[in-house]
Write a protein that holds these residues in place. Structure first.
Motif, mmCIF file in Angstrom:
data_model
loop_
_atom_site.group_PDB
_atom_site.id
_atom_site.type_symbol
_atom_site.label_atom_id
_atom_site.label_comp_id
_atom_site.label_asym_id
_atom_site.label_seq_id
_atom_site.Cartn_x
_atom_site.Cartn_y
_atom_site.Cartn_z
ATOM 1 N N HIS B 311 -12.107 4.193 3.579
ATOM 2 C CA HIS B 311 -12.306 3.210 2.762
ATOM 3 C C HIS B 311 -12.751 3.452 1.498
ATOM 4 O O HIS B 311 -12.983 2.608 0.534
ATOM 5 N N ILE B 312 -12.987 4.796 0.906
ATOM 6 C CA ILE B 312 -13.255 5.186 -0.277
ATOM 7 C C ILE B 312 -12.225 6.081 -1.060
ATOM 8 O O ILE B 312 -11.668 5.750 -2.128
ATOM 9 N N VAL B 313 -11.818 7.080 -0.436
ATOM 10 C CA VAL B 313 -10.783 7.780 -1.060
ATOM 11 C C VAL B 313 -9.530 7.249 -0.985
ATOM 12 O O VAL B 313 -8.776 7.006 -2.226
ATOM 13 N N LEU B 314 -8.874 6.859 0.314
ATOM 14 C CA LEU B 314 -7.429 6.705 0.467
ATOM 15 C C LEU B 314 -7.164 5.526 -0.523
ATOM 16 O O LEU B 314 -6.187 5.487 -1.310
ATOM 17 N N PRO B 315 -8.190 4.331 -0.556
ATOM 18 C CA PRO B 315 -7.775 3.085 -1.287
ATOM 19 C C PRO B 315 -7.308 3.590 -2.657
ATOM 20 O O PRO B 315 -6.498 2.948 -3.220
ATOM 21 N N GLN B 316 -8.272 4.495 -3.338
ATOM 22 C CA GLN B 316 -8.011 4.873 -4.480
ATOM 23 C C GLN B 316 -6.965 5.713 -4.926
ATOM 24 O O GLN B 316 -6.133 5.641 -5.921
ATOM 25 N N ALA B 317 -6.801 6.581 -3.947
ATOM 26 C CA ALA B 317 -5.526 7.543 -4.066
ATOM 27 C C ALA B 317 -4.265 6.879 -3.842
ATOM 28 O O ALA B 317 -3.373 7.000 -4.623
ATOM 29 N N LEU B 318 -4.206 5.663 -3.225
ATOM 30 C CA LEU B 318 -3.132 4.791 -2.806
ATOM 31 C C LEU B 318 -2.523 4.392 -4.164
ATOM 32 O O LEU B 318 -1.319 4.401 -4.333
ATOM 33 N N ARG B 319 -3.530 4.112 -5.072
ATOM 34 C CA ARG B 319 -3.149 3.258 -6.388
ATOM 35 C C ARG B 319 -2.090 4.248 -7.187
ATOM 36 O O ARG B 319 -1.283 3.978 -8.009
ATOM 37 N N VAL B 320 -2.571 5.697 -7.227
ATOM 38 C CA VAL B 320 -1.881 6.756 -7.959
ATOM 39 C C VAL B 320 -0.669 6.877 -7.011
ATOM 40 O O VAL B 320 0.451 7.191 -7.782
ATOM 41 N N ILE B 321 -0.671 6.820 -5.807
ATOM 42 C CA ILE B 321 0.370 7.450 -4.882
ATOM 43 C C ILE B 321 1.586 6.513 -4.929
ATOM 44 O O ILE B 321 2.858 6.714 -4.967
ATOM 45 N N ILE B 322 1.336 5.032 -4.576
ATOM 46 C CA ILE B 322 2.568 4.137 -4.478
ATOM 47 C C ILE B 322 3.502 4.076 -5.505
ATOM 48 O O ILE B 322 4.715 4.284 -5.022
ATOM 49 N N PRO B 323 3.260 3.964 -6.828
ATOM 50 C CA PRO B 323 4.573 3.960 -7.664
ATOM 51 C C PRO B 323 5.619 5.391 -7.597
ATOM 52 O O PRO B 323 6.852 4.964 -7.458
ATOM 53 N N PRO B 324 4.959 6.431 -7.771
ATOM 54 C CA PRO B 324 6.069 7.402 -7.526
ATOM 55 C C PRO B 324 6.470 7.628 -6.088
ATOM 56 O O PRO B 324 7.617 8.029 -5.971
ATOM 57 N N MET B 325 5.907 7.286 -5.181
ATOM 58 C CA MET B 325 6.471 7.111 -3.801
ATOM 59 C C MET B 325 7.780 5.910 -3.723
ATOM 60 O O MET B 325 8.474 6.577 -3.043
ATOM 61 N N THR B 326 7.430 5.072 -4.369
ATOM 62 C CA THR B 326 8.604 3.977 -4.447
ATOM 63 C C THR B 326 9.859 4.941 -4.778
ATOM 64 O O THR B 326 10.953 4.465 -4.189
ATOM 65 N N SER B 327 9.751 5.498 -6.109
ATOM 66 C CA SER B 327 10.998 6.260 -6.480
ATOM 67 C C SER B 327 11.442 7.295 -5.538
ATOM 68 O O SER B 327 12.650 7.645 -5.455
ATOM 69 N N ASN B 384 6.626 -2.817 -5.067
ATOM 70 C CA ASN B 384 5.924 -3.534 -6.159
ATOM 71 C C ASN B 384 4.942 -4.478 -5.677
ATOM 72 O O ASN B 384 3.971 -4.782 -6.038
ATOM 73 N N TRP B 385 5.404 -5.375 -4.705
ATOM 74 C CA TRP B 385 4.409 -6.306 -4.059
ATOM 75 C C TRP B 385 3.289 -5.678 -3.410
ATOM 76 O O TRP B 385 2.184 -5.930 -3.465
ATOM 77 N N TYR B 386 3.450 -4.442 -2.652
ATOM 78 C CA TYR B 386 2.527 -3.728 -2.106
ATOM 79 C C TYR B 386 1.633 -3.001 -2.971
ATOM 80 O O TYR B 386 0.446 -3.300 -3.099
ATOM 81 N N ASN B 387 2.252 -2.641 -4.170
ATOM 82 C CA ASN B 387 1.297 -2.034 -5.279
ATOM 83 C C ASN B 387 0.612 -2.920 -5.928
ATOM 84 O O ASN B 387 -0.602 -2.873 -6.211
ATOM 85 N N ALA B 388 1.070 -4.312 -6.010
ATOM 86 C CA ALA B 388 0.475 -5.223 -6.829
ATOM 87 C C ALA B 388 -1.167 -5.600 -5.974
ATOM 88 O O ALA B 388 -1.856 -6.017 -6.254
ATOM 89 N N ARG B 389 -0.961 -5.732 -4.583
ATOM 90 C CA ARG B 389 -1.787 -5.965 -3.508
ATOM 91 C C ARG B 389 -3.010 -4.968 -3.550
ATOM 92 O O ARG B 389 -4.158 -5.300 -3.777
ATOM 93 N N ILE B 390 -2.482 -3.574 -3.816
ATOM 94 C CA ILE B 390 -3.760 -2.679 -3.862
ATOM 95 C C ILE B 390 -4.089 -2.219 -5.133
ATOM 96 O O ILE B 390 -5.048 -1.475 -5.086
ATOM 97 N N ALA B 391 -3.482 -2.813 -6.376
ATOM 98 C CA ALA B 391 -3.936 -2.268 -7.473
ATOM 99 C C ALA B 391 -5.383 -2.708 -7.882
ATOM 100 O O ALA B 391 -5.771 -3.772 -7.186
#
Lengths: 373, 395
Positions: B311-327, B384-391
């Motif tokens: 609930h604390i580390v992963l949600p914040q890490a995901l914001r950094v992770i998702i855009p490069p993961m997409t590529s 992008n939809w997922y990224n917007a959701r967790i942004a």
């Protein structure tokens, strides 16, 4: 003065607590802290040690203890007797000239060898910060021309060698270097175009970048090898290597444009406005103020793009151009050596790895410099 | 007090010289567009001329012709008597088969390796580092050929390597036990999917209600009902049989079970290991981007380790992770086109064969590009939809 006596004395300073006593010496302490800090972690360590030990032993037995290093003549029977038990490194001394230089005339192979040396020297010089001056462009131009002269020949007693006989490492280096040397300026132009206020130019640039990045590189290579001749007027026949080179330049341009765009976005607006206030023209503003700052921002991702690009040149195998990977694959078509492709791939893999690893170390060094300075 | 309407900025009259930025802008745009149009027109007229000289008809009519190309590995019915359109569809399915399974596996392995690189266990961290460095610095095509050669070097079907009962690894590929899919089984799987969707909606409502009054409402009874009980009921009512077929060696080949052909298997291994090295680095940098203070503060509050991570580390890490993961997902999908190098028939390979058989170069390559642009667009839209959701929502 006796009244002083009952004043509380300065308490004795409490010294630092002695370090906890460690069982065993320094190395044992390190082992405990890093390998066996807890029971699950210790189990993982033991498991990994077991796997590592097994892998090392079998690799040692296959790659060194049971390996065949040299065979007389072109006779691979000693290797075949050991198949599956030991490696056959003898295939490398037998085939290395072909793998490195392809079908380039045997007696002239000092020329591509010299080309490789020039390339490496060029890379080393370009990576030094103290050489990042205008003269470097002249050096690049001179080196690229020298490379062309050496590969083709046809003057000063050098025999002329047609492009379809080029092969191996020089071709890989040519594709990568020329692709970057032309793709980089193209990428800068496209990145500027993508941020331009003029809608027609901007949409053309967006279309170009998105189209190229949206499709696999090999479809671009197919396009270059199959469709390109369809689009040329009669009688114009461009060599296959050059067509692939054009495809690579377009591909590199699109990817580098995105990296440069990231750098452009990082330049503060004030810099643009100050340049405008000084009355600089669009090109002066970008060349003197904006681009130097933008590119400095993105040097590490640029190097990473270079690495990806260097590896991707191997895809020309699919359209039958003799780069390093293709020559390796061709070398083992020889029935005598057919069974020893793993050894050849390991050899070629080491060459690719050396180039890419050097670049990635370099990129990491740059990043460390940037964050510290 | 006089209220004055704000003065509009003066509009400068147009000066018809290149010194005027508007005129210059117009001039450059017209010039660039004219050059682009001229180049395209030049290429197009050449192409029309060349096509007529070589007597190649244009258009997609060839898609209806009999393909006559054998496809070894196909999930939908196909024989060489089918037309090119069907062959193309088989190719798209094969591409998706590699891409989707590859993305899932690469994400799992990459995340594990990325976390392992941050492990306090020195040996494990080193292992992960070497894994990442070696795989990242070798061309994917080289790795692909290497795996393919290794697959071919495996023992023949009779001496197949058998790690577990029912799993065989031989030069025929990897053979796994399978569950034959009847109609009833498909309905059950459909029920699972429907249950998951409904559960997702229910959970969203529960969270919304909790936001209002602060009372925690457990979601697991709904999960049990929707995802376990409902499919079980469907399965029981329709009488689905979930018997597992073990592959058997009969003669020179295997009967029954699910076969992953060597080409497919080599491609999958190469794509998964290569991409997982990149994903590992993304995951590592994402976790490192979360300031240490966050997890320290959470621990100081006495929260459980698993809660802190989830609930604390992963949600914040995901914001950094998702855009490069997409590529990386896009890269994996595009790289699946290397299938042509080992003879796995994906869309690129089938289009290439079509091109050689019919000479319809423009149409075949246009089809490849269309397929990949569509898949890429789909992946980026979803991510992008997922990224917007967790942004991070900044207020």
């Amino acid at each position: 003065m006796s009244s002083v006596a009952h004043l509380p004395q300065d308490p004795l300073p409490i010294g630092p607590r002695p370090a906890p006593r460690v069982l065993g010496g320094q190395s044992t302490a390190w082992l405990r802290a890093n390998l066996f800090p807890s029971i699950p972690s210790g189990i993982v360590t033991l498991l990994l040690l077991f796997v590592l030990g097994k892998a090392c032993i079998s690799l040692w037995q296959w790659g060194i203890a049971n390996a065949v290093w040299i065979v007389p003549g072109n006779d691979s029977s000693a290797c075949r007797a050991l198949r599956g038990v030991g490696a056959c490194w003898a295939v490398i001394p037998e085939k290395y000239r072909f793998i490195l230089f392809g079908t380039y005339p045997f007696d002239e192979q000092w020329r591509p060898a010299l080309v490789v040396v020039i390339f490496i020297a060029l890379f080393v010089v370009s990576s030094r910060r103290s050489f990042w001056r205008k003269e470097l462009f002249l050096l690049w131009a001179a080196a690229l021309i020298a490379i062309g002269c050496l590969m083709w020949g046809g003057f000063l007693g050098l025999t002329f060698v047609t492009q379809d006989r080029w092969g191996g490492l020089p071709v890989t280096l040519i594709l990568a270097t020329f692709g970057l040397a032309f793709g980089f300026p193209l990428g800068i132009l496209v990145a500027l175009g993508r941020r331009s206020k003029l809608p027609a130019i901007r949409s053309l640039c967006v279309l170009y970048v998105e189209l190229i990045r949206g499709v696999p590189l090999i479809s671009l290579l197919f396009m270059a090898s199959v469709m390109f001749p369809l689009f040329m007027p009669d009688g114009v026949n461009i060599d296959k290597l050059l067509r692939a080179q054009i495809a690579f330049i377009l591909y590199a341009g699109a990817y580098l444009a995105e990296v440069v765009r990231g750098g452009l976005q990082a330049v503060p607006r004030g810099q643009y406005e100050a340049a405008d206030a000084l009355g600089l023209s669009y090109w002066e503003k970008n060349a003197l103020i904006v681009l130097p700052q933008a590119i400095r921002h993105v040097i590490p991702p640029l190097v990473n793009t270079f690495i990806a690009f260097f590896k991707d040149t191997s895809l020309v195998l699919i359209i039958g151009i003799f780069d390093l990977l293709t020559t390796a694959k061709t070398a083992i078509v020889d029935p005598a050596w057919q069974a020893f492709s793993v050894e050849v791939y390991v050899f070629v893999g080491v060459i690719y790895f050396v180039f890419c690893f050097a670049m990635s170390r370099y990129s990491r060094g740059l990043e460390a410099q940037r964050t510290s300075g | 007090m006089t209220t004055s309407t704000p003065k509009r900025p003066p509009t400068r009259p147009w000066q018809f010289s290149l010194g005027d930025p508007r005129v210059a802008g117009l001039f450059w745009q017209i010039l660039v567009v004219a050059i682009a149009v001229a180049i395209v027109a030049f290429l197009w007229s050449n192409a029309l001329h060349n096509l007529s000289v070589r007597r190649i008809s244009t258009g997609f009519a060839f898609l209806g012709r009999e393909a006559g190309m054998p496809i070894a590995d196909s999930w939908i019915d196909y024989t060489p008597k089918n037309n090119y359109l069907r062959a193309f569809i088989v190719g798209v399915v094969n591409t998706l088969r590699v891409a989707v399974i590859g993305i899932v596996l690469a994400t799992v392995i990459g995340t594990l390796v990325g976390i392992a690189r941050l492990s306090s266990n020195w040996l494990l961290a080193r292992f992960a580092a070497v894994y990442v460095e070696v795989l990242r610095d070798l061309p994917l095509l080289l790795q692909l050929l290497f795996w393919y050669v290794l697959m071919q070097g495996l023992p023949a079907a009779r001496q197949a390597w058998k790690p577990v009962e029912g799993v065989y690894l031989s030069n025929r590929g990897l053979i796994l036990p399978s569950v034959p899919l009847h109609e009833a089984n498909l309905w059950t799987i459909l029920a699972v999917v429907a249950g998951l969707i409904v559960f997702y909606l229910v959970r969203r409502r529960l969270i919304a209600q909790q936001m209002l009054d602060g009372k925690a409402r457990p979601a697991w009874p709904y999960a049990l009902g929707l995802v376990v009980a409902l499919p079980a009921l469907v399965s029981w009512l329709l009488g689905a049989s979930w018997s597992i077929t073990l592959p058997e060696l009969r003669g020179f080949n295997f009967v029954g079970g699910l076969t992953l052909a060597p080409e497919y298997f080599a491609l999958l291994i190469a794509l998964v290991t290569y991409t997982s090295a990149f994903i590992a680095e993304i995951v590592r940098s994402g976790i490192q981007a979360v300031p240490r203070g966050q997890s320290d503060a959470a621990k100081a509050l006495g929260l459980k380790r698993s809660f802190v991570l989830q609930h604390i580390v992963l949600p914040q890490a995901l914001r950094v992770i998702i855009p490069p993961m997409t590529s990386q997902y896009l890269n994996l999908t595009k790289n699946s086109s290397l299938a042509v190098a080992v003879g796995y028939q994906d869309i690129v390979s089938i289009a290439n064969t079509t091109l050689n058989q019919t000479g319809q170069a423009i149409e075949s390559i246009a089809l490849i590009m269309m397929v990949f642009l569509t898949i890429s667009l789909g992946i980026s839209l979803f991510m992008n939809w997922y990224n917007a959701r967790i942004a991070l929502v900044e207020r």
